[in-house]
Design a protein around this motif. Structure first.
Motif, mmCIF file in Angstrom:
data_model
loop_
_atom_site.group_PDB
_atom_site.id
_atom_site.type_symbol
_atom_site.label_atom_id
_atom_site.label_comp_id
_atom_site.label_asym_id
_atom_site.label_seq_id
_atom_site.Cartn_x
_atom_site.Cartn_y
_atom_site.Cartn_z
ATOM 1 N N LEU A 1 45.408 -13.935 -46.589
ATOM 2 C CA LEU A 1 44.283 -14.484 -45.838
ATOM 3 C C LEU A 1 43.815 -13.570 -44.719
ATOM 4 O O LEU A 1 44.601 -12.856 -44.121
ATOM 5 C CB LEU A 1 44.678 -15.833 -45.220
ATOM 6 C CG LEU A 1 45.036 -16.950 -46.187
ATOM 7 C CD1 LEU A 1 45.446 -18.196 -45.413
ATOM 8 C CD2 LEU A 1 43.868 -17.254 -47.113
ATOM 9 N N GLU A 2 42.530 -13.646 -44.466
ATOM 10 C CA GLU A 2 41.927 -13.055 -43.279
ATOM 11 C C GLU A 2 41.510 -14.206 -42.369
ATOM 12 O O GLU A 2 41.118 -15.266 -42.863
ATOM 13 C CB GLU A 2 40.643 -12.306 -43.642
ATOM 14 C CG GLU A 2 40.782 -11.241 -44.666
ATOM 15 C CD GLU A 2 41.159 -9.924 -44.020
ATOM 16 O OE1 GLU A 2 40.662 -9.645 -42.918
ATOM 17 O OE2 GLU A 2 41.960 -9.206 -44.612
ATOM 18 N N TYR B 1 30.930 -10.903 -57.674
ATOM 19 C CA TYR B 1 32.178 -11.030 -56.919
ATOM 20 C C TYR B 1 32.684 -9.645 -56.531
ATOM 21 O O TYR B 1 32.500 -8.688 -57.287
ATOM 22 C CB TYR B 1 33.244 -11.722 -57.783
ATOM 23 C CG TYR B 1 32.948 -13.180 -58.021
ATOM 24 C CD1 TYR B 1 33.602 -14.163 -57.295
ATOM 25 C CD2 TYR B 1 31.988 -13.577 -58.954
ATOM 26 C CE1 TYR B 1 33.320 -15.502 -57.484
ATOM 27 C CE2 TYR B 1 31.690 -14.908 -59.154
ATOM 28 C CZ TYR B 1 32.361 -15.877 -58.409
ATOM 29 O OH TYR B 1 32.086 -17.198 -58.596
ATOM 30 N N ALA B 2 33.302 -9.574 -55.398
ATOM 31 C CA ALA B 2 33.979 -8.337 -55.007
ATOM 32 C C ALA B 2 35.043 -8.038 -56.058
ATOM 33 O O ALA B 2 35.773 -8.934 -56.487
ATOM 34 C CB ALA B 2 34.614 -8.487 -53.632
ATOM 35 N N ARG C 1 36.592 -5.273 -45.240
ATOM 36 C CA ARG C 1 37.288 -6.462 -45.733
ATOM 37 C C ARG C 1 36.624 -7.766 -45.287
ATOM 38 O O ARG C 1 37.263 -8.808 -45.266
ATOM 39 C CB ARG C 1 38.778 -6.452 -45.323
ATOM 40 C CG ARG C 1 39.562 -5.365 -46.034
ATOM 41 C CD ARG C 1 40.988 -5.227 -45.541
ATOM 42 N NE ARG C 1 41.805 -6.412 -45.757
ATOM 43 C CZ ARG C 1 42.433 -6.722 -46.869
ATOM 44 N NH1 ARG C 1 42.355 -5.926 -47.911
ATOM 45 N NH2 ARG C 1 43.144 -7.812 -46.956
ATOM 46 N N SER C 2 35.330 -7.696 -44.913
ATOM 47 C CA SER C 2 34.619 -8.956 -44.674
ATOM 48 C C SER C 2 34.561 -9.724 -45.990
ATOM 49 O O SER C 2 34.634 -10.939 -46.016
ATOM 50 C CB SER C 2 33.192 -8.696 -44.206
ATOM 51 O OG SER C 2 33.181 -7.955 -43.029
ATOM 52 N N TRP C 3 34.345 -8.983 -47.071
ATOM 53 C CA TRP C 3 34.403 -9.616 -48.393
ATOM 54 C C TRP C 3 35.620 -9.069 -49.104
ATOM 55 O O TRP C 3 35.647 -7.905 -49.503
ATOM 56 C CB TRP C 3 33.140 -9.281 -49.208
ATOM 57 C CG TRP C 3 31.898 -9.829 -48.575
ATOM 58 C CD1 TRP C 3 31.788 -10.871 -47.720
ATOM 59 C CD2 TRP C 3 30.562 -9.329 -48.765
ATOM 60 N NE1 TRP C 3 30.476 -11.066 -47.362
ATOM 61 C CE2 TRP C 3 29.700 -10.145 -47.988
ATOM 62 C CE3 TRP C 3 30.011 -8.287 -49.525
ATOM 63 C CZ2 TRP C 3 28.328 -9.936 -47.940
ATOM 64 C CZ3 TRP C 3 28.643 -8.090 -49.482
ATOM 65 C CH2 TRP C 3 27.808 -8.901 -48.690
ATOM 66 N N ARG D 1 33.149 -14.262 -53.615
ATOM 67 C CA ARG D 1 31.824 -14.275 -54.187
ATOM 68 C C ARG D 1 30.844 -13.643 -53.201
ATOM 69 O O ARG D 1 30.872 -13.938 -52.008
ATOM 70 C CB ARG D 1 31.388 -15.709 -54.496
ATOM 71 C CG ARG D 1 30.189 -15.733 -55.453
ATOM 72 C CD ARG D 1 29.400 -17.004 -55.350
ATOM 73 N NE ARG D 1 30.263 -18.163 -55.203
ATOM 74 C CZ ARG D 1 30.370 -19.132 -56.095
ATOM 75 N NH1 ARG D 1 29.675 -19.075 -57.216
ATOM 76 N NH2 ARG D 1 31.140 -20.156 -55.869
ATOM 77 N N LEU D 2 29.982 -12.771 -53.682
ATOM 78 C CA LEU D 2 28.962 -12.183 -52.818
ATOM 79 C C LEU D 2 27.873 -13.215 -52.572
ATOM 80 O O LEU D 2 27.717 -14.157 -53.354
ATOM 81 C CB LEU D 2 28.354 -10.943 -53.476
ATOM 82 C CG LEU D 2 29.023 -9.603 -53.114
ATOM 83 C CD1 LEU D 2 30.485 -9.587 -53.500
ATOM 84 C CD2 LEU D 2 28.282 -8.444 -53.787
#
Lengths: 466, 466
Positions: A189-190, B69-70, B22-24, B29-30
């Motif tokens: 998790l972030e 998705y990433a 790492r925000s995503w 899912r984008l």
């Protein structure tokens, strides 16, 4: 001299926002007046005035020659103050502290474990005596990164008994079941991620997830597992990264997952790349094993954790994680970084107790005692109008509804004053929709005084409400 | 059809940035094409084209009917891959794993603890036998939130012996010394905060701080403690929140803090609201106690942690935190949230061993053996041209310089192939400026083969360099 009030207030609002969202922690130096003026495109004197006013409010502090600082001593991560306010009595940490508080004479039908004389203490004693004769290495050295090999082999065989295939290299020992869940959260998790949990769920998951600063979304729990439609909707709406649940006997409801629900959950998880953590800590209480998500999934996107704190001993701490091999490698790095090696001793003692022929007999005995205790507790609750939400097939937990109009937190407060610690429903509910529920531990509700105190508290609450 | 290339690239750059920081996370899912178009103020077709190109690059994945998705499986917190690249041989986690790996026959002068037969194993055996006769509660129940009262009382008296005043309510037991530092970091740090550490420092601090995603700034260590001028400059430049160090014997150098340096550090900390964590784990090896920052400061901004893993047992895990009372309360909440109650048993066994009259005699014996071992080790290193950076007054650690031109990581690699595990300097150095150093553990360097293998590796390295 007059100031452009709106601009000053804008600067003050901007500083307040950074203080509130903890971008600037207490003790942190604020940007210099000059830098702030440049950033916000206002004059230096506007910033000076704004800072002075904030200092007058006590939000920041001027330190001569050094600038302005966010006020206060340090502001550590105060779990008790994070998130929406709750009654102190339904705060998960309050419940944990009440459960763990060793105050003499308090009866604890609200706790989540067996009385110590129901535990396998004889096995622990034998384990201790055998450890006293162990090698110097066993008694003095760190464990290997994954933990004692014989215990991991034993766990591998136990998991196979639940149709979960995990070679010993896929199993890592941890300090406890909670430590296992905590490591997984740190690994996956972030801050700001979303995690699905059952509503109601084990109360300490709520405190744990708060410590990880993640968003929690509750999915209503049914007597067959989570509500699948609500689960699907939550996946769509929140794109959660993780779902944390109990396998086997659910805490606090005592319900178990049906195979159909298990299958549908996994299909949903597959199509949205959700990872599932199932905490299997009550496995040894089951008469007939319920389906394990890890068995259906083959430890691909499911991680199983467990411990021995509910059947063997909570004093000899040891938990485990069973997961994909590459994840175990990363989890071991994280375990080393944050707690270096584990100790060997607890694993040695538990291994001795688990492989002791007496453990199986002990468990059979406990299961029978629990069946009797559940029936007796329900029979004593019935005259009070307290009814089970579902009748559990195994375990110690009973999730019970109070008569209409009574508030569990108020009842718990009254009972605690009389030396009986109860577990009010909202401590388990992320949505706080369980104000009319109490979780009872049948094994800790053997004393008739529990029901006398409870009846009195209910009468008093009814009178207050009238 | 042509596309406005610059805009497509801008969208791609924006997505890449979110993936990189790492925000995503992989698997996330984008934003939908429509939402992204709106956010970035470009046309839907521009976003579609950008997403398609990123998918072609493998950075994101299209899932029919569901969006983008990433890419990748999940991307957990891979400690080994975070931060600037290091030689595998000087990565702190590599060193930890090598130290903990129980491979038979490997000599470990690079490890940081005593051989098991130097530990107080007899006391542990006695503690185990006495625990085998303890109450069911002691053997089966959770500990109270702060941990076993008699052990906290004993710690309070031990601390008083170092002029550190801490009532038992200011002391909390933890699973280990590392667990203590970890809890403090969780309590006080936000991702992105800055932490000062010694350069060189205990290698696992580097791995631990990586797991907390904080910035690490090293302050050069001198034989009297950290370089005070550099420390002051680092405070000015980085406004760190925390400084983590060893009190007593410093790891890896074996040096101790001078009273003058201690005083200057605390004055600097006071004027910049810095919190200091001192890890006192080698206290029992000292002949004459060095000054404790916690004693000068009165546990106001200094937190002391410690454990018994270096003198009593690393198998029976238990550490402690001594701090301000309000911090201890918050730390206990965090301990409960992340590992629920601790176990009682380890604390019971250690308390029995520590109060046993044999422990003091055992320590006196170990201190004498260590003095002999340090002298012997230095005498064996001298002919190889390996010299101590400082001559420690106590403890097992020797921080030694290799002859000019030799690389410690290369030497360590060669020696490991011959069954001798060394600790190359850069595993301890945040700035990687210790390539010419090795840390020796005198107690683990008693076998002549260590020096034979080392000499051979040095000769081979010299030959390579020539």
């Amino acid at each position: 001299m007059t100031f452009p009030t709106t601009r000053i207030e804008a600067v003050m609002a901007s500083v307040r926002a950074r203080l509130n969202d903890r971008s600037w922690l207490p003790g942190a130096r604020l940007p210099s007046v000059r830098a702030q003026a440049k950033t916000l495109q206002v004059s230096v004197s506007t910033v000076v005035e704004a800072y002075e006013r904030l200092a007058a409010e006590g939000l920041i502090q001027a330190r001569p020659g050094s600038g302005f600082y966010a006020a206060g001593p340090v502001a550590p991560l105060a779990l008790a103050e994070m998130g929406p306010p709750r009654d102190r009595q339904v705060d998960p940490l309050w419940l944990a502290r009440q459960s763990l508080d060793p105050e003499a004479g308090v009866l604890k039908p609200g706790s989540g474990w067996l009385p110590s004389d129901w535990m396998y203490v004889e096995g622990i004693r034998r384990g201790l005596r055998s450890a006293a004769r162990a090698s110097s290495t066993a008694l003095a050295d760190y464990a290997s990164p994954l933990g004692l090999p014989p215990l991991r082999q034993l766990l591998s065989r136990r998991l196979a008994g639940h149709a979960v295939e995990a070679v010993p290299e896929q199993i890592m020992l941890t300090e406890s079941g909670s430590h296992a869940v905590d490591l997984i959260c740190r690994f996956l998790l972030e801050p700001g991620d979303t995690v699905l949990i059952d509503d109601p769920c084990y109360f300490n998951f709520l405190a744990l997830l708060k410590a990880h600063r993640v968003q929690v979304v509750g999915v209503p729990y049914t007597p067959n597992g989570p509500d699948v439609e609500a689960f699907a909707a939550a996946l769509q709406a929140h794109a959660p990264r993780l779902y944390i649940t109990n396998s086997g006997i659910h805490n606090p409801t005592g319900a178990t997952l049906s195979p159909a629900t298990a299958h549908r959950l996994l299909s949903l998880a597959d199509s949205s790349d959700l990872i599932i953590v199932e905490d299997d800590l009550f496995a040894d209480f089951e008469h007939t094993p319920a389906p394990r998500l890890a068995a259906f999934d083959g430890l691909s996107r499911v991680i199983q954790v467990g411990s021995f704190s509910k059947t063997l001993s909570a004093s000899v701490r040891c938990g485990y994680i069973a997961a994909r091999r590459d994840w175990i490698y990363g989890l071991a790095d994280l375990k080393i970084a944050t707690s270096f090696g584990g100790g060997r001793l607890a694993a040695d003692i538990l291994h001795a107790a688990l492989t002791d022929s007496g453990y199986r007999r002990h468990l059979e005995n406990v299961r029978v005692r629990l069946t009797v205790a559940r029936e007796l507790t329900l029979a004593r609750l019935a005259p009070l109008g307290i009814t089970p939400w579902t009748v559990p097939q195994a375990g110690m937990l009973l999730w019970c509804r109070l008569p209409e109009g009574l508030d569990a937190a108020a009842i718990a407060r009254r009972c605690l004053a009389e030396g009986v610690m109860l577990a009010p429903g909202n401590a388990f509910s992320p949505s706080l929709r369980a104000a009319g529920f109490l979780r009872f531990n049948a094994a800790q509700a053997q004393d008739a005084r529990v029901f006398e105190v409870l009846a009195k508290a209910m009468t008093a609450s009814h009178a207050d409400a009238a």
